[in-house]
Design a protein around this motif. Structure first.
Motif, PDB file in Angstrom:
ATOM      1  N   LEU A 174       5.603   1.301  -8.231  1.00 59.45           N
ATOM      2  CA  LEU A 174       4.411   1.607  -7.453  1.00 59.45           C
ATOM      3  C   LEU A 174       3.188   0.978  -8.119  1.00 59.45           C
ATOM      4  O   LEU A 174       3.212   0.642  -9.307  1.00 59.45           O
ATOM      5  N   GLU A 175       2.132   0.833  -7.360  1.00 58.27           N
ATOM      6  CA  GLU A 175       0.894   0.282  -7.895  1.00 58.27           C
ATOM      7  C   GLU A 175       0.448   1.096  -9.113  1.00 58.27           C
ATOM      8  O   GLU A 175       0.416   2.320  -9.075  1.00 58.27           O
ATOM      9  N   GLY A 176       0.157   0.398 -10.191  1.00 56.77           N
ATOM     10  CA  GLY A 176      -0.271   1.062 -11.418  1.00 56.77           C
ATOM     11  C   GLY A 176       0.839   1.340 -12.399  1.00 56.77           C
ATOM     12  O   GLY A 176       0.577   1.663 -13.570  1.00 56.77           O
ATOM     13  N   ASP A 177       2.106   1.216 -11.969  1.00 48.64           N
ATOM     14  CA  ASP A 177       3.231   1.425 -12.886  1.00 48.64           C
ATOM     15  C   ASP A 177       3.287   0.311 -13.923  1.00 48.64           C
ATOM     16  O   ASP A 177       2.870  -0.832 -13.676  1.00 48.64           O
ATOM     17  N   GLY A 206      -1.505  -8.898 -12.123  1.00 49.41           N
ATOM     18  CA  GLY A 206      -1.603  -7.560 -12.662  1.00 49.41           C
ATOM     19  C   GLY A 206      -2.304  -7.573 -14.004  1.00 49.41           C
ATOM     20  O   GLY A 206      -2.425  -8.623 -14.642  1.00 49.41           O
ATOM     21  N   VAL A 234       7.437  -4.487  -4.921  1.00 51.19           N
ATOM     22  CA  VAL A 234       6.160  -3.821  -5.196  1.00 51.19           C
ATOM     23  C   VAL A 234       5.969  -2.608  -4.293  1.00 51.19           C
ATOM     24  O   VAL A 234       6.350  -2.617  -3.117  1.00 51.19           O
ATOM     25  N   ASP A 235       5.343  -1.571  -4.854  1.00 51.60           N
ATOM     26  CA  ASP A 235       4.983  -0.357  -4.127  1.00 51.60           C
ATOM     27  C   ASP A 235       6.212   0.314  -3.522  1.00 51.60           C
ATOM     28  O   ASP A 235       6.233   0.686  -2.340  1.00 51.60           O
ATOM     29  N   PRO A 264      -0.277  -4.511  -9.778  1.00 51.73           N
ATOM     30  CA  PRO A 264      -1.638  -4.463  -9.242  1.00 51.73           C
ATOM     31  C   PRO A 264      -1.715  -3.811  -7.865  1.00 51.73           C
ATOM     32  O   PRO A 264      -0.736  -3.780  -7.120  1.00 51.73           O
ATOM     33  N   VAL A 265      -2.892  -3.309  -7.527  1.00 54.39           N
ATOM     34  CA  VAL A 265      -3.166  -2.861  -6.159  1.00 54.39           C
ATOM     35  C   VAL A 265      -3.134  -4.104  -5.270  1.00 54.39           C
ATOM     36  O   VAL A 265      -3.760  -5.120  -5.581  1.00 54.39           O
ATOM     37  N   GLY A 266      -2.378  -4.036  -4.190  1.00 50.66           N
ATOM     38  CA  GLY A 266      -2.262  -5.201  -3.305  1.00 50.66           C
ATOM     39  C   GLY A 266      -1.202  -6.187  -3.716  1.00 50.66           C
ATOM     40  O   GLY A 266      -1.078  -7.268  -3.125  1.00 50.66           O
ATOM     41  N   LYS A 302       8.970   4.306   0.075  1.00 49.89           N
ATOM     42  CA  LYS A 302       7.902   5.215  -0.320  1.00 49.89           C
ATOM     43  C   LYS A 302       7.900   6.410   0.614  1.00 49.89           C
ATOM     44  O   LYS A 302       7.786   6.280   1.826  1.00 49.89           O
ATOM     45  N   LYS A 325       0.667  -4.093 -15.699  1.00 51.05           N
ATOM     46  CA  LYS A 325       0.619  -3.100 -14.632  1.00 51.05           C
ATOM     47  C   LYS A 325       0.788  -3.775 -13.270  1.00 51.05           C
ATOM     48  O   LYS A 325       0.259  -4.864 -13.032  1.00 51.05           O
TER      49      LYS A 325
END
Length: 349
Positions: free
Chosen positions: A138-141, A166, A205-206, A181-183, A347, A179
């Motif tokens: 996920l974003e931020g992992d 990231g 991703v995500d 990244p978002v997006g 998700k 990390k």
């Protein structure tokens, strides 16, 4: 005797024609013999580089035809695919992976071959990626990339998830942590060490592994308690589902009355020696309980290629809809589910 005479006449006519044609070539301005000019090399840059980095060779009379140009690093020819472009005064080439050490660069254009006049090219051993863990998140992992020759300068390292960079958290010569990244975009992960670009493989991703209440066709062949649908979710690729006699088979998850999930990918492992029994099976999602276990749900993916006896992966192209039920469906009569393992990634909402 007449036969010999006819042959002689024809031969004389042919020789005469050839003489006449040759004379036309010499006199006709449309026929020219081209002598390719000898090229010259002035310099190249950079003089130090890693694999995949672009190197520019400056000079004159290179022409514009890439197939006429060969570049050698220490006597080893660069594949044609590594020659990026050729114009009359410049050749751009990427440093090949098989370059082994510092040494001379040589250029050949048509019949002429010349070493570069400036100092020897210094090869920097390229970074190598041996593993990425996890392969989705996920974003931020946080993602850990293991390998070698990364160096220790954090600013030299970039990690891109489908082209979106990231944040690099830490770097050692054998490990990078970054990390998601978002997006970030599902697809190829690239690691950059300086100007070297490394393909680190597919990254989802995500997404995370999603589970729920197991659903599927009950029973098993010969009432074998170890070969029911539960075997597809036990984490053991040595066990497998062997469905009871029937015409359709399914297995998957019910996420519950208040939970839905967007599916992004499916990983599966076929039963040993029976991979063909998963061919053409389909992945469905639905919110209608009456359609569960049928081909009436929304088709999300099809196993259209014979699976390997290893982990196989399907990426879901339409991830816009959330479903309560997600399931694998096989309507090939008599083949059973014959799935060793199956995992769903997405998700939950």
């Amino acid at each position: 005797m007449k036969i010999v005479l006819k042959f002689s006449i024809k031969l004389m006519m042919l020789i005469g024609t050839l003489i006449t044609f040759t004379g036309c070539q010499e006199e006709d301005a449309n026929f020219k013999i081209y002598e390719y000019p000898e090229f010259s090399v002035t310099d190249f840059s950079p003089v130090t580089a890693r694999p995949t980095q672009e190197l520019t060779i400056n000079g004159s009379n290179f022409g514009t035809l890439k197939p006429a140009v060969t570049v050698y690093f220490n006597g080893i020819a660069v594949p044609q695919a590594n020659i990026v472009s050729v114009v009359d005064d410049k050749i751009i080439v990427t440093v090949p992976d098989n370059t082994q050490s510092t040494g001379q660069i040589t250029v050949k254009v048509w019949k002429y071959t010349k070493p570069l006049l400036s100092s020897d090219f210094t090869f920097i051993t390229g970074g190598q990626v041996t593993s990425v863990s996890p392969l989705l998140g996920l974003e931020g992992d946080l993602v850990t990339i293991v390998g070698k020759n990364f160096g220790t300068v954090k600013n030299d390292i970039k990690v891109a998830f489908g082209g979106v960079y990231g944040e690099v958290i830490s770097v050692t010569d054998t490990q990078i942590q970054a990390k998601i990244p978002v997006g970030g975009i599902t697809g190829t992960m690239n690691v950059y060490v300086g100007l070297q670009k490394i393909d680190a493989g597919f990254f989802l991703v995500d997404a995370e592994k999603i589970t729920g209440t197991i659903i599927g066709t009950p029973g098993s062949w010969n009432n074998n308690a170890n070969a029911t649908i539960a075997a597809a979710f036990d984490g053991n690729t040595s066990t497998f589902v062997d469905g009871a006699a029937g015409t359709t088979y399914y297995l998957g998850y019910d996420f519950g009355a208040t939970v839905k999930a967007k599916l992004k990918a499916v990983r599966f492992y076929p039963r040993a020696t029976f991979a063909s029994r998963m061919l053409n099976a389909k992945i469905y999602g639905t919110n209608d309980p009456t359609k569960v276990g049928t081909n009436g749900g929304t088709l999300l993916a099809t196993i259209s290629v014979l699976p390997l006896y290893a982990w196989n992966q399907l990426v879901i192209s339409d991830t816009s809809t959330s479903y309560r039920y997600i399931y694998y469906f096989n309507d090939t009569a008599g083949n059973g589910n014959n799935v060793a393992e199956i995992e769903f990634y997405g998700k939950k909402e």
